[in-house]
Design an enzyme around this catalytic site. Structure first.
Site, PDB file in Angstrom:
ATOM      1  N   CYS A  90      56.899  42.133  80.180  1.00 34.04           N
ATOM      2  CA  CYS A  90      55.338  41.094  79.823  1.00 34.04           C
ATOM      3  C   CYS A  90      55.972  39.653  79.915  1.00 34.04           C
ATOM      4  CB  CYS A  90      54.684  40.917  78.096  1.00 34.04           C
ATOM      5  SG  CYS A  90      53.368  39.800  78.441  1.00 34.04           S
ATOM      6  N   HIS A 132      48.788  48.057  79.085  1.00 37.04           N
ATOM      7  CA  HIS A 132      48.723  46.447  79.066  1.00 37.04           C
ATOM      8  C   HIS A 132      47.827  45.023  79.080  1.00 37.04           C
ATOM      9  CE1 HIS A 132      52.303  44.401  78.687  1.00 37.04           C
ATOM     10  NE2 HIS A 132      51.785  43.485  79.728  1.00 37.04           N
ATOM     11  N   GLU A 133      47.367  45.771  80.134  1.00 38.35           N
ATOM     12  CA  GLU A 133      46.771  44.397  80.851  1.00 38.35           C
ATOM     13  C   GLU A 133      45.351  44.056  79.593  1.00 38.35           C
ATOM     14  OE1 GLU A 133      47.851  42.431  81.991  1.00 38.35           O
ATOM     15  OE2 GLU A 133      49.482  43.152  82.986  1.00 38.35           O
ATOM     16  N   HIS A 172      45.602  42.740  76.912  1.00 34.85           N
ATOM     17  CA  HIS A 172      45.973  41.609  76.008  1.00 34.85           C
ATOM     18  C   HIS A 172      44.477  40.771  75.916  1.00 34.85           C
ATOM     19  CE1 HIS A 172      49.914  39.882  77.322  1.00 34.85           C
ATOM     20  NE2 HIS A 172      50.000  40.803  78.092  1.00 34.85           N
TER      21      HIS A 172
END
Ligand code: NI
Length: 178
Positions: free
Chosen positions: A103, A145-146, A149
């Protein structure tokens, strides 16, 4: 156009849930400028995905661009430049897959995370269109994963085996598949 600094772990903004982006503003200058800044910042950092909170904008916007061919994540299935506004993810299987994730907000580290291997994502495109797309394999991990965020979550939160959190050099030395 501007390369913006990418916030790093410890910055409270990365732990704050992002607000939905007003869809009636997608055609506007502010949105165009945000996407340009995100794309410039992602390219400058050499990453494959970026969420708006990583440049300090607490809006539900992510961009992803996975190049074809070998990279620091191994041989990848490519994904063309994709913008997702207000995305929602739904797992389509209970089967999971694991990848060594990295990341831009957690520089120098890699960690092994297991996630659903096939997901559906409903989102608004940068053209203002409502889309529903299925992702599997590595792109499915990148998308999840994105999207994390946008909830204030980092991949390190999801590492179940802490022996699989590593500095990049040690990852290459001890963990990278041959
Ligand atoms: Ni990240």
């Amino acid at each position: 156009m501007a390369i913006r600094p990418i916030l790093r772990m410890g910055n409270p903004t990365l732990r704050t849930p992002a607000a939905p982006y007003p869809t009636d503003e997608i055609a506007g200058e502010g949105f165009r400028s945000l996407i340009e800044d995100m794309r410039d910042s992602l390219a400058a950092a050499g990453g494959i995905g970026l969420a708006a909170p990583q440049i300090g904008v607490l809006s539900q916007v992510v961009i992803i661009e996975i190049p074809a061919g070998p990279s620091r994540y191994g041989a990848l299935s490519a994904l063309g430049f994709t913008v997702m506004v207000n995305p929602r993810v739904t797992p389509l299987t209970e089967a999971t897959q694991g990848y060594w994730e990295g990341c831009l907000s957690v520089p120098g580290l890699r960690g092994f995370v297991e996630r659903p291997e096939r997901v559906q994502v409903d989102y608004i495109s940068d053209q203002g269109k409502a889309l529903s797309t299925t992702f599997e394999g590595f792109p499915a991990t990148v998308v999840q994963h994105e999207l994390d965020h946008l909830q204030g979550q980092l991949y390190i939160d999801l590492i179940s085996d802490r022996s699989k959190l590593s500095f990049e050099a040690e990852f290459e030395q001890f963990h990278q598949p041959a």
